[in-house]
Scaffold this active site. Structure first.
Site, short mmCIF file in Angstrom:
data_model
loop_
_atom_site.label_atom_id
_atom_site.label_comp_id
_atom_site.label_asym_id
_atom_site.label_seq_id
_atom_site.Cartn_x
_atom_site.Cartn_y
_atom_site.Cartn_z
N HIS A 85 -60.16 -57.54 -45.31
CA HIS A 85 -59.24 -56.42 -45.08
C HIS A 85 -59.82 -55.39 -44.10
CE1 HIS A 85 -61.23 -54.13 -48.48
NE2 HIS A 85 -60.98 -53.13 -47.66
N ASP A 144 -60.75 -62.10 -50.07
CA ASP A 144 -60.95 -60.96 -49.17
C ASP A 144 -62.36 -60.98 -48.58
OD1 ASP A 144 -60.75 -58.55 -47.87
OD2 ASP A 144 -60.83 -57.32 -49.69
N SER A 251 -66.11 -50.91 -48.71
CA SER A 251 -65.49 -52.23 -48.62
C SER A 251 -66.31 -53.20 -47.79
CB SER A 251 -64.11 -52.12 -47.97
OG SER A 251 -63.17 -51.81 -48.95
N1 ARG Z 1 -60.58 -50.72 -49.97
C1 ARG Z 1 -61.66 -49.79 -49.90
C2 ARG Z 1 -62.32 -49.82 -48.53
O1 ARG Z 1 -61.77 -50.40 -47.62
C3 ARG Z 1 -62.69 -50.05 -50.98
C4 ARG Z 1 -62.15 -49.73 -52.31
C5 ARG Z 1 -63.10 -50.00 -53.40
N2 ARG Z 1 -62.56 -49.31 -54.53
C6 ARG Z 1 -63.10 -49.22 -55.73
N3 ARG Z 1 -62.55 -48.48 -56.62
N4 ARG Z 1 -64.19 -49.88 -56.01
O2 ARG Z 1 -63.33 -49.20 -48.28
#
Ligand code: ARG
Length: 515
Positions: A85, A144, A251
């Site tokens: 992503h 992902d 992420s």
């Molecule tokens: N989607 C987020 C990013 O792109 C990471 C989210 C992780 N969230 C969590 N609660 N561990 O950085």
């Protein structure tokens, strides 16, 4: 209406953060923040060397702090693992269908070898190509993960992905004490504060039942993104009471456990969550046990594209001096779909073609000069051979060289020449019949180099020099470098396959290639 894709949240946050994130002149102190939220969230600052494989994706052209987009892990000198992503082309900057919905390799650089975004250490490297997991599903975040092949190698240490043995597979079991690391938000959104220093936090792996209860079928987050837990390819980790978590900006970064020998194993990559560090919502990670075979397959040709063409062409150029024919290319491409790349290197390194060039030249060095070749000398003679010079012509260059004369004097007498060669090659004087045979031929006009070549290519000499010649020829074939005496000694105990594997996984090998 379709739910807004989840990446909008992560990327928007990153963009908003970006502006606010020039190296904070006066970083927030712990006093400014709620007590539990001082870190990655609820973690501690990493020490240098604790996570040497931790890497960051930085937007090209932006500073190390403003440009932070995601975390990543170094898997080898040429490969970095992140989240799929992170590579979504949300602004359609890369409409080229080659990359589908993903950004091109010029969008991000990879920062390796440092814990500090505000410092100047580490390597900021370009990406040659991106490989998104073919089953990545943007709607529900299945699979992902994505791999980045670096344009130039990183010198950072690599982390091992969790293996496939039953002992390895047990490492990510429920209750395992995992660790996440990253530069992401140190308190939940709407915070904009990423961490200038790498941080890590301990997070217990939760059971699939607990994760499913936290992210049940049909569950969406407040932004309408699907947040279903899929045990087939996800795991969740973090205390149910909240307070400790990864967050935006983390992420793609590592979720790790310690193997029994205390080395790290990468068990997951940061993927999504509802909020950050909320009670009842542990973070969700891609489960790497279900992805490790794709990872291994994709990165198996080291600095080369996994499709094999560039790898095969390079091996032919290195060991035969020319490109593979169309037939060789297609037959090796087929074979390498199911066999390791080392099989091709093994075959070419053991081929007559390579023996009649590198092998022959190395034996000439030893027989004529009683030493192993230096890199420049061997490179020169290998090139001469490919340029069409015969082995005999090269051997004559050796016997008429200044090094030869410098070592043994003028040797105006054929008998003295022959005795010297027999001593060099067989450690004895010529027997009478051998002596008569060669003196007769030299008298009839045969050149001294031809005698040298006959002796240095004799089966007796090939046999006595086989190990040394194989190691030098293999190392030179792969690295274009002749080994030093200590490297030669260290390599002597290795099998040919282990030698090839270690040379082709080396930093020096990857640094021969760029792109
Ligand atoms: N989607 C987020 C990013 O792109 C990471 C989210 C992780 N969230 C969590 N609660 N561990 O950085």
């Amino acid at each position: 209406m379709l739910a807004a894709p989840r990446w909008t949240i992560c990327l928007l946050l990153a963009v908003v953060l970006g502006g606010a994130l020039t190296a904070p002149a006066s970083p927030a102190t712990a006093d400014d923040l709620p007590p539990v939220e001082t870190n990655i969230i609820g973690g501690t600052k990493a020490t240098a060397g604790q996570f040497p494989f931790a890497a960051a994706l930085l937007r090209r052209g932006e500073s190390r702090t403003a440009g932070l987009a995601c975390g990543a892990s170094v898997l080898s000198h040429s490969w970095v693992l992140t989240a799929a992503h992170c590579l979504l082309d949300e602004d359609d900057e890369y409409p080229d269908s080659q990359y589908g919905n993903y950004v091109g390799p010029s969008k991000y650089d990879v920062l390796t070898g440092t814990t500090s975004l505000t410092g100047t250490g580490g390597q900021r490297l370009r990406v040659a190509a991106i490989y998104v997991h073919p089953s990545y599903d943007v709607a529900d975040q299945d699979d992902d993960v994505a791999l980045l092949r670096l344009a130039r190698p990183t010198s950072s240490a690599a982390v091992a992905v969790i293996g496939t043995s039953s002992a390895e597979l047990a490492l990510d079991d429920t209750g395992a004490a995992a660790t996440a690391a990253g530069w992401g938000l140190t308190s939940p959104p709407p915070s904009r504060t990423i961490s200038p220093d790498l941080r890590s936090v301990g997070l217990p792996v939760q059971s699939d039942a607990t994760c499913t209860a936290a992210y049940p079928p049909g569950k969406t987050d407040p932004f309408g993104n699907m947040t279903e837990y899929h045990a087939s390819n996800m795991l969740c980790a973090g205390p149910m009471s909240g307070g400790k978590d990864s967050c935006s900006g983390d992420s793609g970064g590592p979720l790790l456990v310690r193997a029994p020998d205390t080395s790290w194993r990468l068990i997951g990559t940061v993927s999504f969550g509802i909020g950050c560090a909320e009670a009842g919502h542990p973070g969700v990670y891609q489960r790497l046990t279900t992805t490790s075979s794709w990872i291994a397959r994709t990165r198996r040709l080291g600095p080369f594209n996994p499709d094999g063409s560039a790898f095969i062409a390079q091996q032919y150029r290195d060991f035969t001096g020319h490109q593979p024919s169309a037939g060789q290319l297609s037959s090796w491409r087929t074979k390498l779909a199911g066999q390791p790349g080392a099989d091709l290197i093994t075959a070419l390194a053991a081929s007559d073609t390579w023996d009649r060039n590198a092998g022959m030249n190395i034996r000439l060095y030893r027989a004529a000069f009683l030493r192993n070749p230096d890199t420049a000398g061997l490179a020169y003679w290998v090139q001469q051979r490919w340029g069409g010079r015969s082995a005999g012509w090269i051997a004559n260059q050796f016997t008429s060289s200044s090094e030869f004369e410098g070592r043994y004097g003028a040797l105006t007498d054929d008998g003295a020449f022959l005795t010297q060669l027999y001593q060099n090659v067989f450690h004895r004087d010529p027997d009478p019949s051998g002596r008569d045979f060669w003196l007769h031929r030299l008298g009839a006009g045969e050149r001294r180099g031809d005698v040298l070549l006959s002796l240095s290519d004799s089966s007796e000499y090939r046999k006595s020099t086989a190990t040394t010649v194989r190691i030098i020829a293999t190392r030179f074939g792969l690295l274009r470098e002749a080994p030093t005496p200590s490297v030669l000694t260290a390599s002597a105990a290795m099998s040919q396959r282990a030698l090839i594997d270690s040379l082709s996984a080396s930093y020096r090998y990857a640094s021969r290639f760029s792109g």
